[in-house]
Each structure stands twice: as structure tokens, then as C-alpha cells.
Design a protein around this motif. Structure first.
Motif: not given
Length: 301
Positions: A126-128, A156-160, A1-4
Motif C-alpha cells: 500500500h502506498g508504493d 492502493k498503488i500510485d500508478f504512473v 517504495m518506487i518501482w518501474t
């Protein structure tokens, strides 16, 4: 899932003039209203590419209701914290001989509403992917992004992260998956002027040494570069076209990179998708569409 996350979204009142004269009555040629904010732009472009995300942040007043309504009409999922007091800001974007922006401060956000946002963030898995984009209002403190990253550090979130200066540097301790400074922002961090792709890669390496996993640097007409997590470096020239609107181009590049990475998990593909979406937005009055981005992508070398 992608969150902004867009902490301080806005209604952007876009005005186009033939000539802008300070201190005089100016007549517009064209006006439009859009939902604004860097994270919001990422969500809109992702939706245009056929990828769902959920837009988080704070909204308030009638302007906040309008922002959510406009995003809903575009098919973007939202889960904003609605403030009990204050209105989401209205920013004015003037396009004439040059582009001029007047950005409002926005409402004061109190501790209770911040806590409510953190409750929403706690639902990430995890993995979002969480995109942290834009500036932070002073009422929240300039450590707001790092507080979020620390709060989610065990998931383990992928932060952008698309931010500038110390706001960006402070996030590197949490090893964000991707950061995207432009060449001017990168140069300001190190007190240098960056004009070439090789220079951009040289200083991108310094940010990688501080913790960034992937560093994407946009250089406007000189294209973009990527220093990847595995140490490999990629360059992409800028496609040819006439810049119509620079607002949202960087956000579109972030969305394109995320889309490209999720599609193939290949760095070069993600970079090309990023520059295609960024250029598609720059070459049009609105944000990149699937058709405009793919039209550029197929012609990239």
C-alpha cells in the motif's frame, strides 16, 4: 517504495554522424552503449537525484545480462524476470542532421514468465508507486497494463502511466496517479492539433474526466502544463538551452515530477522538478544528473 516496469528493455547503440546518407557507407564520429527503456530511464534519473527505485521487467540472453550489469554499476536496483529463451533487443539510435531510431521487436515472453512477474508485483505494498512506461510487445496483448492495475487494485498503488493512444486510455479506469502525454500524443487521442498550453490544459481536463488524477503534458519548446487532482492548473515555460538529445527527456520529466512530489507534495514544485529534469536530459548527451537538473531548477520563474 518506487518501482518501474520496462516490459521490453534494450541495449541502445548510439551512433553520432556528421551526415547520414541512405544507401551509402557511413562513418561514425562517436558511439556509446546504454541500457534503454522508458522505465529504466526513470529509475536511472531517480537514482541520479538520490532516490532509490527497483526496475522490473523481462530480460534475456547476453544482452539481458549486460542491461542488468550496466544498471548495477549505476546503483539502480533491479528485479527482472530472466527469460529462458531469447535475447533482450538491441536498438540503434542515429544522431545526425536528424535523430533516427531503429527499434527491434525483442524476445517472445511466455505465460510462465508473465506469471513470475505477477508474483514479483504481488510484493508491492500500500502506498508504493509503480511506473508503467513504454509500449507493450504484441505477445503480451495490449491490455497488459490494465491487467497489472486490476491485479493490484486492492493495494492502493500510485500508478504512473507513460503510454500512448488506447494503451493509455484503457488505464484511466483504474485512476492512475499521474499520466504524461506530450502535446502530439494528447492531440492524437482527440484528433486535434495542440500547440499552446491553454489547449493542452483543455484536453488534459478530458483525460481527467476519464479517470486520470494528475495530467502532466509536455510541449517541448513551449514548456509543460499540469492539471492537478484538485482541479488546479499550472503552467511552466521551457528553460532556454540547446537540445542535444531528445531520447529520455520525457522519462526524465516523469522522474523529476515523482521526485518533486515525494519531496514536498506540492504540485508546482513537482512540475518544476519535472521540467528541470526533462530539460537537463534534452540539453545533454546523457540523462539528467542532480547538478544539471538543479542548475535549471534554480533559474525557473
Amino acid at each position: 517504495m518506487i518501482w518501474t516496469l520496462t516490459v521490453n528493455p534494450s541495449l541502445d547503440y548510439n551512433i553520432q554522424l556528421e551526415n547520414f546518407s541512405e544507401g551509402m557507407v557511413n562513418r561514425s564520429q562517436k558511439e556509446s552503449i546504454t541500457a534503454g527503456g522508458k522505465g529504466i530511464n526513470v529509475s536511472v534519473v531517480l537514482k541520479n537525484l538520490g532516490i532509490n527505485s527497483t526496475a522490473l521487467g523481462f530480460t534475456g540472453g547476453w544482452t539481458g545480462v549486460k542491461i542488468e550489469s550496466m544498471l548495477s554499476k549505476k546503483g539502480v536496483d533491479t528485479d527482472f524476470v530472466y527469460l529462458s529463451q531469447g535475447d533482450s533487443r538491441i536498438n540503434v539510435k542515429i544522431k545526425s542532421q536528424t535523430e533516427t531510431e531503429i527499434n527491434a521487436n525483442g524476445p517472445v515472453i511466455d505465460a510462465a514468465h508473465v506469471e513470475f512477474l505477477f508474483m514479483k508485483l504481488n510484493s508491492l505494498c500500500h502506498g508504493d508507486t509503480l511506473v508503467l512506461a513504454g509500449s507493450i510487445p504484441s505477445c503480451l496483448g495490449f491490455d497488459f497494463y490494465t491487467r497489472i492495475m486490476k491485479f493490484l487494485s486492492d493495494k492502493k498503488i500510485d500508478f504512473v502511466v507513460d503510454a500512448t493512444g488506447n494503451l493509455l486510455l484503457e488505464t484511466l479506469q483504474y485512476k492512475p496517479f499521474l499520466i504524461k502525454p506530450n502535446n502530439h500524443e494528447l492531440g492524437e487521442i482527440f484528433g486535434v492539433k495542440i500547440e499552446t498550453q491553454d489547449q493542452a490544459l483543455e484536453y488534459a481536463k478530458k483525460l481527467a474526466e476519464k479517470g486520470a488524477r494528475n495530467v502532466l503534458v509536455s510541449l517541448a519548446g513551449d514548456g509543460a502544463v499540469l492539471l492537478a487532482e484538485d482541479g488546479s492548473a499550472y503552467k511552466c515555460a521551457a528553460p532556454k538551452g540547446t537540445v542535444v538529445n531528445s531520447v529520455g527527456a520525457g522519462d526524465s520529466m516523469v522522474a523529476g515530477f515523482i521526485a518533486g512530489w515525494n519531496e514536498k507534495h506540492e504540485y508546482e514544485h513537482a512540475l518544476k522538478m519535472g521540467i528541470s529534469c526533462g530539460s537537463a536530459s534534452a540539453f545533454s548527451e546523457g540523462l539528467a544528473t542532480f547538478e544539471s537538473a538543479m542548475g535549471i531548477f534554480k533559474n525557473l520563474s
